[in-house]
Design a protein around this motif. Structure first.
Motif, mmCIF file in Angstrom:
data_model
loop_
_atom_site.group_PDB
_atom_site.id
_atom_site.type_symbol
_atom_site.label_atom_id
_atom_site.label_comp_id
_atom_site.label_asym_id
_atom_site.label_seq_id
_atom_site.Cartn_x
_atom_site.Cartn_y
_atom_site.Cartn_z
ATOM 1 N N ALA A 1 0.837 -1.192 0.000
ATOM 2 C CA ALA A 1 0.000 0.000 0.000
ATOM 3 C C ALA A 1 0.875 1.246 0.000
ATOM 4 C CB ALA A 1 -0.912 -0.002 1.230
ATOM 5 N N CYS A 2 0.345 2.315 -0.612
ATOM 6 C CA CYS A 2 1.093 3.566 -0.645
ATOM 7 C C CYS A 2 0.899 4.330 0.653
ATOM 8 C CB CYS A 2 0.628 4.434 -1.815
ATOM 9 S SG CYS A 2 1.032 3.726 -3.410
ATOM 10 N N SER A 3 1.783 5.265 0.914
ATOM 11 C CA SER A 3 1.706 6.077 2.113
ATOM 12 C C SER A 3 0.601 7.121 1.965
ATOM 13 C CB SER A 3 3.052 6.775 2.339
ATOM 14 O OG SER A 3 3.381 7.547 1.195
ATOM 15 N N VAL A 4 0.454 7.970 2.967
ATOM 16 C CA VAL A 4 -0.601 8.982 2.945
ATOM 17 C C VAL A 4 -0.452 9.880 1.726
ATOM 18 C CG1 VAL A 4 -1.580 10.917 4.216
ATOM 19 C CG2 VAL A 4 -0.809 8.886 5.436
ATOM 20 N N ARG A 5 0.763 10.192 1.363
ATOM 21 C CA ARG A 5 1.020 10.989 0.178
ATOM 22 C C ARG A 5 1.993 10.210 -0.720
ATOM 23 N NH1 ARG A 5 0.363 16.055 -1.685
ATOM 24 N NH2 ARG A 5 1.976 16.998 -2.980
ATOM 25 N N ALA A 6 1.550 9.917 -1.932
ATOM 26 C CA ALA A 6 2.360 9.108 -2.821
ATOM 27 C C ALA A 6 3.678 9.808 -3.145
ATOM 28 C CB ALA A 6 1.593 8.826 -4.114
ATOM 29 N N THR A 7 4.752 9.031 -3.161
ATOM 30 C CA THR A 7 6.073 9.558 -3.491
ATOM 31 C C THR A 7 6.466 9.100 -4.886
ATOM 32 O OG1 THR A 7 6.750 9.500 -1.175
ATOM 33 C CG2 THR A 7 8.502 9.599 -2.829
ATOM 34 N N ILE A 8 6.923 10.035 -5.684
ATOM 35 C CA ILE A 8 7.407 9.701 -7.012
ATOM 36 C C ILE A 8 8.925 9.687 -6.956
ATOM 37 C CG2 ILE A 8 7.487 10.385 -9.436
ATOM 38 C CD1 ILE A 8 4.812 11.770 -9.056
ATOM 39 N N HIS A 9 9.515 8.514 -7.132
ATOM 40 C CA HIS A 9 10.963 8.371 -7.054
ATOM 41 C C HIS A 9 11.593 8.713 -8.397
ATOM 42 C CE1 HIS A 9 10.508 6.260 -3.201
ATOM 43 N NE2 HIS A 9 9.498 5.617 -3.771
ATOM 44 N N GLN A 10 12.759 9.311 -8.349
ATOM 45 C CA GLN A 10 13.503 9.601 -9.558
ATOM 46 C C GLN A 10 14.472 8.449 -9.839
ATOM 47 O OE1 GLN A 10 12.769 12.249 -11.536
ATOM 48 N NE2 GLN A 10 11.140 12.623 -10.028
ATOM 49 N N HIS A 11 14.474 7.986 -11.076
ATOM 50 C CA HIS A 11 15.319 6.858 -11.450
ATOM 51 C C HIS A 11 16.785 7.142 -11.133
ATOM 52 C CE1 HIS A 11 17.172 4.206 -14.812
ATOM 53 N NE2 HIS A 11 17.070 3.521 -13.705
ATOM 54 N N GLU A 12 17.216 8.365 -11.390
ATOM 55 C CA GLU A 12 18.617 8.716 -11.144
ATOM 56 C C GLU A 12 18.986 8.542 -9.673
ATOM 57 O OE1 GLU A 12 16.404 10.501 -12.685
ATOM 58 O OE2 GLU A 12 17.086 10.598 -14.772
ATOM 59 N N ALA A 13 18.024 8.776 -8.789
ATOM 60 C CA ALA A 13 18.283 8.672 -7.347
ATOM 61 C C ALA A 13 18.293 7.220 -6.873
ATOM 62 C CB ALA A 13 17.243 9.466 -6.567
ATOM 63 N N ILE A 14 17.325 6.412 -7.329
ATOM 64 C CA ILE A 14 17.249 5.038 -6.822
ATOM 65 C C ILE A 14 18.364 4.164 -7.389
ATOM 66 C CG2 ILE A 14 14.761 5.212 -6.497
ATOM 67 C CD1 ILE A 14 14.411 3.409 -8.941
ATOM 68 N N LYS A 15 18.982 4.574 -8.502
ATOM 69 C CA LYS A 15 20.109 3.804 -9.034
ATOM 70 C C LYS A 15 21.265 3.770 -8.039
ATOM 71 C CE LYS A 15 21.422 4.075 -13.328
ATOM 72 N NZ LYS A 15 21.815 4.603 -14.657
ATOM 73 N N ALA A 16 21.347 4.806 -7.226
ATOM 74 C CA ALA A 16 22.439 4.896 -6.251
ATOM 75 C C ALA A 16 22.109 4.194 -4.942
ATOM 76 C CB ALA A 16 22.784 6.356 -5.986
ATOM 77 N N THR A 17 20.823 3.922 -4.694
ATOM 78 C CA THR A 17 20.432 3.391 -3.386
ATOM 79 C C THR A 17 19.783 2.012 -3.437
ATOM 80 O OG1 THR A 17 18.302 4.551 -3.528
ATOM 81 C CG2 THR A 17 20.122 5.715 -2.455
ATOM 82 N N ASN A 18 19.082 1.694 -4.505
ATOM 83 C CA ASN A 18 18.311 0.449 -4.562
ATOM 84 C C ASN A 18 19.044 -0.625 -5.361
ATOM 85 O OD1 ASN A 18 16.500 2.141 -3.370
ATOM 86 N ND2 ASN A 18 14.786 1.642 -4.703
ATOM 87 N N LYS A 19 19.027 -1.834 -4.829
ATOM 88 C CA LYS A 19 19.671 -2.958 -5.501
ATOM 89 C C LYS A 19 18.819 -3.438 -6.669
ATOM 90 C CE LYS A 19 21.512 -7.594 -4.570
ATOM 91 N NZ LYS A 19 21.674 -8.655 -3.538
ATOM 92 N N LEU A 20 19.483 -3.813 -7.751
ATOM 93 C CA LEU A 20 18.785 -4.350 -8.913
ATOM 94 C C LEU A 20 18.362 -5.785 -8.613
ATOM 95 C CD1 LEU A 20 18.047 -3.593 -11.870
ATOM 96 C CD2 LEU A 20 20.147 -4.732 -12.565
#
Length: 313
Positions: A73-92
């Protein structure tokens, strides 16, 4: 030449039909460049997606959703992630399938992009409906007609930037990314683990057919039997048990609906004459989110060597 090939190699008929399905799906995915070849769209070629998956938003599944499909489920306010940002933090994470919808906008349509961002962030409680509505209104991809739904995808099907955004995200995430086709809002609706194809020996199959059980497999509960031979072959030689005939030559008839005619969550045992056609069908079913596939090694020809009651041909 074609008739001679069909006569000598029945599998050639399947190849022709799969190419026809492939061309139709690529045209759906390619947008404005639909008539210019598979290089012009979001999908990479050659790619065989699930036949009919482009309309799955308007057709309910024949079986309940698997408990192995993870949703968040999404949070109270949906967050739109930027691909450039998650490339540095999220594992593929490529060892899974993801269910994806997207909205495609031109990179220079700043007003449209801002309107989509604002609408998505303002309505997290009804995010799926809002996303579909925005896709229908703003997306330039043909998938907008089905609310932006691209169905279940796996690694190797999408262009690199889009694929990377999908497989670095979790269910419930919205990610913005850019490709050569424009700016995408990618909504990850759900995920599930990849299925697998395993060999089944004819001796194990004999135990299953004779006793109804093999380890955790129960013929009356969680196993379905598929025979992909031709009706004429079945007339000459067949095995005991509740086999369902899905002839490979009739792929154009049952292929687009197979995920609704059978249960993808059950263990599916696939049989042919020597194990070649059944291996092809297993790979197709794997791309249709079938979870546990067993290809009978050597087919009915090998089975007849351990059971004299089964004729050879």
């Amino acid at each position: 030449v074609r008739s001679r090939l069909l006569e000598r190699f029945p599998e050639f008929r399947l190849f022709i039909r799969m190419m026809m399905v492939h061309r139709a799906l690529v045209r759906c995915a390619m947008g404005a460049q639909g008539a210019q070849g598979a290089q012009g769209g979001l999908l990479r070629a050659p790619t065989y997606l699930v036949p009919g998956q482009w309309t799955c938003a308007t057709r309910p599944p024949a079986f309940p959703c698997s408990t192995r499909i993870a949703r968040r489920a999404c949070s109270v306010r949906a967050t739109i992630h930027q691909h450039e940002a998650i490339k540095a933090t999220n594992k593929l994470n490529t060892a899974r399938l993801v269910k994806v919808s997207h909205i495609l906008c031109p990179e220079d349509a700043s007003a449209t992009l801002a309107a989509v961002r604002e609408a998505l962030q303002a309505s997290p409680s009804g995010l799926a409906d809002t996303f579909a509505s925005l896709a229908l209104q703003h997306s330039t991809c043909p998938s907008s007609k089905s609310g932006g739904d691209l169905g279940w995808v796996q690694v190797g099907q999408m262009v690199a930037e889009f694929e990377d955004a999908c497989f670095r995200s979790a269910p419930g995430d919205i990610v913005e990314c850019s490709t050569e086709y424009g700016r995408h809002f990618v909504y990850i609706e759900a995920e599930q683990a990849q299925g697998e194809v395993r060999p089944m020996s004819v001796s194990d199959l004999q135990v299953l057919l004779t006793t109804g059980e093999l380890g955790d497999l129960d013929l009356g509960r969680n196993v379905q039997l598929l025979d992909v031979r031709e009706p004429s072959e079945v007339d000459m030689s067949k095995l005991p048990g509740p086999w369902k005939l899905y002839s490979l030559s009739a792929f154009g008839t049952w292929g687009p609906e197979v995920a609704y005619m059978l249960d993808p969550d059950m263990t599916t045992v696939v049989l042919c004459h020597a194990g070649v056609r059944s291996a092809q069908v297993c790979q197709f079913l794997l791309k249709n989110q079938f979870r546990d596939l067993r290809n009978v090694t050597g087919g009915i020809a090998a089975y007849s060597s351990i059971d004299p009651n089964v004729p050879t041909y």
